[in-house]
Design a protein around this motif. Structure first.
Motif, PDB file in Angstrom:
ATOM      1  N   GLY A  75       0.618 -76.949 -36.402  1.00 12.17           N
ATOM      2  CA  GLY A  75       1.731 -76.035 -36.786  1.00 12.17           C
ATOM      3  C   GLY A  75       1.329 -75.128 -37.753  1.00 12.17           C
ATOM      4  O   GLY A  75       2.295 -74.297 -37.967  1.00 12.17           O
ATOM      5  N   ASN A  76       0.515 -75.474 -38.436  1.00 13.84           N
ATOM      6  CA  ASN A  76       0.398 -74.455 -39.733  1.00 13.84           C
ATOM      7  C   ASN A  76      -1.169 -73.740 -39.741  1.00 13.84           C
ATOM      8  O   ASN A  76      -1.941 -74.144 -40.522  1.00 13.84           O
ATOM      9  N   HIS A  77      -1.400 -72.690 -38.911  1.00 12.89           N
ATOM     10  CA  HIS A  77      -2.574 -71.956 -38.935  1.00 12.89           C
ATOM     11  C   HIS A  77      -3.935 -72.944 -38.986  1.00 12.89           C
ATOM     12  O   HIS A  77      -4.821 -72.942 -39.699  1.00 12.89           O
ATOM     13  N   GLY A  78      -3.941 -73.667 -37.847  1.00 17.19           N
ATOM     14  CA  GLY A  78      -5.004 -74.784 -37.645  1.00 17.19           C
ATOM     15  C   GLY A  78      -4.851 -76.199 -38.281  1.00 17.19           C
ATOM     16  O   GLY A  78      -5.661 -76.909 -38.241  1.00 17.19           O
ATOM     17  N   SER A  79      -3.847 -76.322 -39.028  1.00 16.58           N
ATOM     18  CA  SER A  79      -3.605 -77.594 -39.866  1.00 16.58           C
ATOM     19  C   SER A  79      -2.140 -78.068 -39.278  1.00 16.58           C
ATOM     20  O   SER A  79      -1.509 -77.516 -39.211  1.00 16.58           O
ATOM     21  N   TYR A  80      -2.189 -79.489 -39.241  1.00 16.64           N
ATOM     22  CA  TYR A  80      -1.022 -80.417 -39.138  1.00 16.64           C
ATOM     23  C   TYR A  80      -0.142 -80.311 -40.431  1.00 16.64           C
ATOM     24  O   TYR A  80       0.919 -80.733 -40.370  1.00 16.64           O
ATOM     25  N   PHE A  81      -0.621 -79.966 -41.593  1.00 21.26           N
ATOM     26  CA  PHE A  81       0.079 -80.158 -42.680  1.00 21.26           C
ATOM     27  C   PHE A  81       0.393 -78.995 -43.429  1.00 21.26           C
ATOM     28  O   PHE A  81      -0.291 -77.774 -43.272  1.00 21.26           O
ATOM     29  N   ASN A 275       4.490 -81.406 -45.856  1.00 17.74           N
ATOM     30  CA  ASN A 275       5.154 -81.487 -44.289  1.00 17.74           C
ATOM     31  C   ASN A 275       4.178 -81.314 -43.222  1.00 17.74           C
ATOM     32  O   ASN A 275       3.173 -81.057 -43.696  1.00 17.74           O
ATOM     33  N   VAL A 276       4.734 -82.159 -42.195  1.00 16.85           N
ATOM     34  CA  VAL A 276       3.666 -82.086 -41.058  1.00 16.85           C
ATOM     35  C   VAL A 276       4.487 -81.371 -39.863  1.00 16.85           C
ATOM     36  O   VAL A 276       5.788 -81.649 -39.528  1.00 16.85           O
ATOM     37  N   LEU A 277       3.577 -80.412 -39.279  1.00 17.64           N
ATOM     38  CA  LEU A 277       3.966 -79.717 -38.228  1.00 17.64           C
ATOM     39  C   LEU A 277       3.090 -79.773 -36.999  1.00 17.64           C
ATOM     40  O   LEU A 277       1.927 -79.599 -37.031  1.00 17.64           O
ATOM     41  N   GLY A 278       4.016 -80.112 -35.904  1.00 18.79           N
ATOM     42  CA  GLY A 278       3.408 -80.063 -34.688  1.00 18.79           C
ATOM     43  C   GLY A 278       3.950 -79.069 -33.735  1.00 18.79           C
ATOM     44  O   GLY A 278       5.212 -78.854 -33.775  1.00 18.79           O
ATOM     45  N   TYR A 279       3.005 -78.043 -33.082  1.00 13.40           N
ATOM     46  CA  TYR A 279       3.756 -76.945 -32.507  1.00 13.40           C
ATOM     47  C   TYR A 279       3.511 -76.859 -31.021  1.00 13.40           C
ATOM     48  O   TYR A 279       2.413 -77.316 -30.436  1.00 13.40           O
ATOM     49  N   LEU A 280       4.574 -76.429 -30.166  1.00 12.30           N
ATOM     50  CA  LEU A 280       4.376 -76.659 -28.700  1.00 12.30           C
ATOM     51  C   LEU A 280       4.755 -75.005 -28.394  1.00 12.30           C
ATOM     52  O   LEU A 280       6.089 -74.785 -28.376  1.00 12.30           O
ATOM     53  N   PRO A 281       3.760 -74.312 -27.808  1.00  9.96           N
ATOM     54  CA  PRO A 281       4.260 -72.954 -27.453  1.00  9.96           C
ATOM     55  C   PRO A 281       5.284 -72.889 -26.419  1.00  9.96           C
ATOM     56  O   PRO A 281       4.945 -73.553 -25.315  1.00  9.96           O
ATOM     57  N   GLY A 282       5.957 -71.715 -26.330  1.00  9.52           N
ATOM     58  CA  GLY A 282       6.771 -71.693 -25.079  1.00  9.52           C
ATOM     59  C   GLY A 282       6.274 -70.848 -24.240  1.00  9.52           C
ATOM     60  O   GLY A 282       4.921 -70.390 -24.084  1.00  9.52           O
ATOM     61  N   THR A 283       6.818 -70.154 -23.152  1.00 11.30           N
ATOM     62  CA  THR A 283       6.287 -69.353 -22.327  1.00 11.30           C
ATOM     63  C   THR A 283       6.779 -67.970 -22.270  1.00 11.30           C
ATOM     64  O   THR A 283       6.226 -67.269 -23.242  1.00 11.30           O
ATOM     65  N   ASP A 284       7.795 -67.495 -21.639  1.00 15.89           N
ATOM     66  CA  ASP A 284       8.022 -66.154 -21.866  1.00 15.89           C
ATOM     67  C   ASP A 284       8.977 -65.853 -23.102  1.00 15.89           C
ATOM     68  O   ASP A 284       9.058 -64.423 -23.306  1.00 15.89           O
ATOM     69  N   LYS A 285       9.717 -66.601 -23.733  1.00 16.63           N
ATOM     70  CA  LYS A 285      10.330 -66.344 -25.044  1.00 16.63           C
ATOM     71  C   LYS A 285       9.558 -67.003 -26.196  1.00 16.63           C
ATOM     72  O   LYS A 285      10.064 -67.594 -27.154  1.00 16.63           O
ATOM     73  N   LYS A 286       8.089 -67.177 -26.181  1.00 15.38           N
ATOM     74  CA  LYS A 286       7.130 -67.871 -26.970  1.00 15.38           C
ATOM     75  C   LYS A 286       7.465 -67.240 -28.568  1.00 15.38           C
ATOM     76  O   LYS A 286       7.253 -68.282 -29.384  1.00 15.38           O
ATOM     77  N   GLU A 287       7.896 -66.078 -28.752  1.00 16.14           N
ATOM     78  CA  GLU A 287       7.814 -65.494 -29.969  1.00 16.14           C
ATOM     79  C   GLU A 287       9.046 -66.278 -30.849  1.00 16.14           C
ATOM     80  O   GLU A 287       9.349 -66.432 -31.998  1.00 16.14           O
ATOM     81  N   GLU A 288      10.061 -66.795 -30.093  1.00 16.34           N
ATOM     82  CA  GLU A 288      11.405 -67.366 -30.709  1.00 16.34           C
ATOM     83  C   GLU A 288      11.064 -68.705 -30.876  1.00 16.34           C
ATOM     84  O   GLU A 288      10.318 -69.446 -29.722  1.00 16.34           O
ATOM     85  N   LEU A 289      11.534 -69.622 -31.909  1.00 24.71           N
ATOM     86  CA  LEU A 289      11.327 -70.690 -32.163  1.00 24.71           C
ATOM     87  C   LEU A 289      12.298 -71.760 -32.344  1.00 24.71           C
ATOM     88  O   LEU A 289      13.437 -71.382 -33.234  1.00 24.71           O
ATOM     89  N   LEU A 290      12.357 -72.856 -31.674  1.00 25.83           N
ATOM     90  CA  LEU A 290      13.419 -74.144 -32.106  1.00 25.83           C
ATOM     91  C   LEU A 290      12.663 -74.965 -32.965  1.00 25.83           C
ATOM     92  O   LEU A 290      11.653 -75.317 -32.733  1.00 25.83           O
ATOM     93  N   ILE A 291      13.384 -75.503 -34.025  1.00 29.72           N
ATOM     94  CA  ILE A 291      12.907 -76.360 -34.890  1.00 29.72           C
ATOM     95  C   ILE A 291      13.464 -77.917 -34.877  1.00 29.72           C
ATOM     96  O   ILE A 291      14.952 -77.847 -34.527  1.00 29.72           O
ATOM     97  N   VAL A 292      12.729 -78.711 -34.634  1.00 33.55           N
ATOM     98  CA  VAL A 292      13.554 -80.086 -34.541  1.00 33.55           C
ATOM     99  C   VAL A 292      12.888 -80.888 -35.653  1.00 33.55           C
ATOM    100  O   VAL A 292      11.430 -81.037 -35.710  1.00 33.55           O
TER     101      VAL A 292
END
Length: 505
Positions: A75-81, A275-292
């Motif tokens: 989730g952070n430019h190639g890093s999970y951290f 912090n540890v970040l895992g990223y799941l890209p969206g489809t047609d609204k990919k630029e908007e982001l939900l954080i869990v």
């Protein structure tokens, strides 16, 4: 009628992904997997996961490996951290002498390590300042000349709600240090009448702080919480009289000439947390982001005991991992979310919301594109206000403070699927616990990002070493997590992003 229409419009704006899709994917949440991961996170090898320690690093590594295993992108430019710097302050030596009588750190006095400077203090006069409060409602120091002297005050504050911030804490100590510096005092001695039971309130000889935290060294003078023994050595037979008269706004006249010295040696070491970040890209609204989000740190090892932190907050951490797995599987089946989702596990929450503060100050994804934060912090137990008979509940906090759309989404999902009792006790601004301000969602709310905080309340093992995995109600936790999943699904797949049309922070 207008309210009903608004709610219906909100619910109808959910995307064409069907309710059946949501139900199918929600069933991917696996109770056995939740339990397995929670036992690992709250296991002895994680050593209580205290921020800046080996146990926290182990927990971060486990979370990152899990995200990699289920196919989430770093989730952070190639890093999970997302690493952030810390400073470890430690006291090597500290002693106070009063007319040659020596008093030792821990045994007779303590202080907030993040506040005091390393310096030698020598004074020949002490002046009494009551509670040492300077406030528009109550001013002890008007007319007090503390220049070059030790300012002696009593811990606490008069029983006035507006003065509680001056209480017996590091925050109250800092306020006194600032006003004492303005008054020219060489140091502040705060008499702690309960010192024998409170001497470890500032985490012993070591504390950790964010490297970016301002110490305001030019604005404060050193401050010490002293035992009654030191206070009596200073005040002599006037001690009891001063204690009785401390509540007066104009302090009784007491100043004394004597020899006082304070010597302390401190060491500062650079550390880091992550912090540890895992990223799941969206489809047609990919630029908007939900954080869990959830914090994965806890209290570490204290007096030889591991503080396992099963409910606080291995429960929330395991929940975020399970949600990540469910959404990753949904995407693999062609049912991925329209908006991207960042699964964010932060450290430093127990120390002062450090990790989430660092993320919102250094966002990997633009905060302006972040549509909401769903935060889970303690969702695996039944609190002391409920019994096993009425345990089918979850506290909902913050859902109506920034967006009018969140509560209808959450309540509709609960009515249709989870069927929990939604308890809004801690959402009340007048609630004395002020829970809304005490977990990581608040740093997102401060940035006008709508949030929902899912919380199970305070149980008898809160912040004790007895908060262990065997006490988690895994079935109830799974049910609560189902509601979080449903909300995440709807927010990620709505046609319109959540409106930010309220401003209660």
């Amino acid at each position: 009628m207008k309210v009903i229409c608004g709610i219906m419009a909100c619910l109808l704006s959910i995307s064409s992904l069907s309710a059946q899709d949501k139900q199918t994917m929600a069933r991917l949440i696996n109770t056995d997997n939740l339990k397995k991961n929670l036992y690992i996170l709250a296991g002895a090898e994680m050593e209580g996961r205290e921020t800046g320690t080996r146990g926290q690093v182990k927990a971060a590594g486990f979370i990152a490996d899990y995200y990699k295993q289920i196919g989430l992108a770093p989730g952070n430019h190639g890093s999970y951290f997302q690493n952030y710097p810390l400073i470890k302050d430690s006291v090597e030596y500290s002693v106070i002498k009063v007319n040659g009588q020596e008093f030792k750190y821990h045994a007779d006095f303590t202080f907030p390590l993040t506040l005091n400077k390393q310096e030698k203090v020598i004074a020949s006069e002490v002046i009494w300042g009551g509670y040492g409060i300077t406030d528009s409602l109550f001013n002890n120091l008007a007319g007090i000349d503390a220049r070059g002297k030790i300012l002696l005050v009593l811990a606490g504050a008069p029983s006035t709600p507006q003065l509680t911030r001056w209480g017996n804490s590091s925050a109250g100590a800092k306020l006194r240090a600032v006003v004492a510096a303005k008054a020219g005092a060489k140091a502040v001695f705060i008499i702690d009448s309960t010192f024998s039971t409170a001497q470890n309130k500032f985490a012993g000889s070591i504390s950790i702080r964010p490297a970016e935290e301002s110490r305001t060294t030019k604005a404060v003078t050193n401050v010490y919480f002293i035992s009654p023994a030191i206070a009596k050595a200073i005040a002599g037979d006037q001690y009891e009289y001063l204690m009785r008269k401390a509540g007066q706004e104009a302090p009784v006249d007491f100043h004394k000439t004597l020899s006082i010295s304070v010597v302390q040696l401190m060491h500062h070491e650079s550390l880091q947390s992550s912090n540890v970040l895992g990223y799941l890209p969206g489809t047609d609204k990919k630029e908007e982001l939900l954080i869990v989000s959830a914090h994965y740190d806890h209290l570490g090892i204290r007096e030889g005991k591991i503080y396992f932190g099963a409910d606080d907050n291995a429960s929330g951490t395991a929940s975020v991992l399970e949600l990540a797995g469910a959404f990753a599987k949904a995407k693999a089946r062609g049912k991925g979310p329209r908006r991207s989702i960042l699964f964010l596990n932060v450290s430093g929450e127990e120390e002062g919301l450090w990790g989430s503060d660092y993320y919102t100050s250094h966002p990997v994804y633009p905060l302006g594109n972040t549509v909401a934060d769903l935060n889970t912090d303690m969702i695996g137990r039944v609190d002391t206000l409920h019994t096993p008979i009425d345990s089918n509940y979850i506290y909902i906090i913050g859902d109506n403070k920034l967006s009018s759309a969140l509560r209808p989404i959450n309540e509709n999902n609960n009515n249709v699927f989870a069927k929990l009792k939604l308890d809004y006790k801690y959402n009340d601004p007048s609630d004395p616990e002020k829970i809304y301000y005490r977990s990581d969602h608040y740093n997102f709310a401060k940035n006008n990002i709508p949030i929902v905080f899912f919380f199970d309340g305070i149980n008898e093992d809160y912040h004790k070493f007895t908060d262990t995995p065997d006490k988690i109600n895994y079935g109830l936790m799974t049910k609560r997590l189902g509601l979080v999943f449903d909300d995440a699904w709807d927010i990620a797949n709505r046609e319109e992003r959540l409106p930010v049309d309220r401003h209660e922070k």
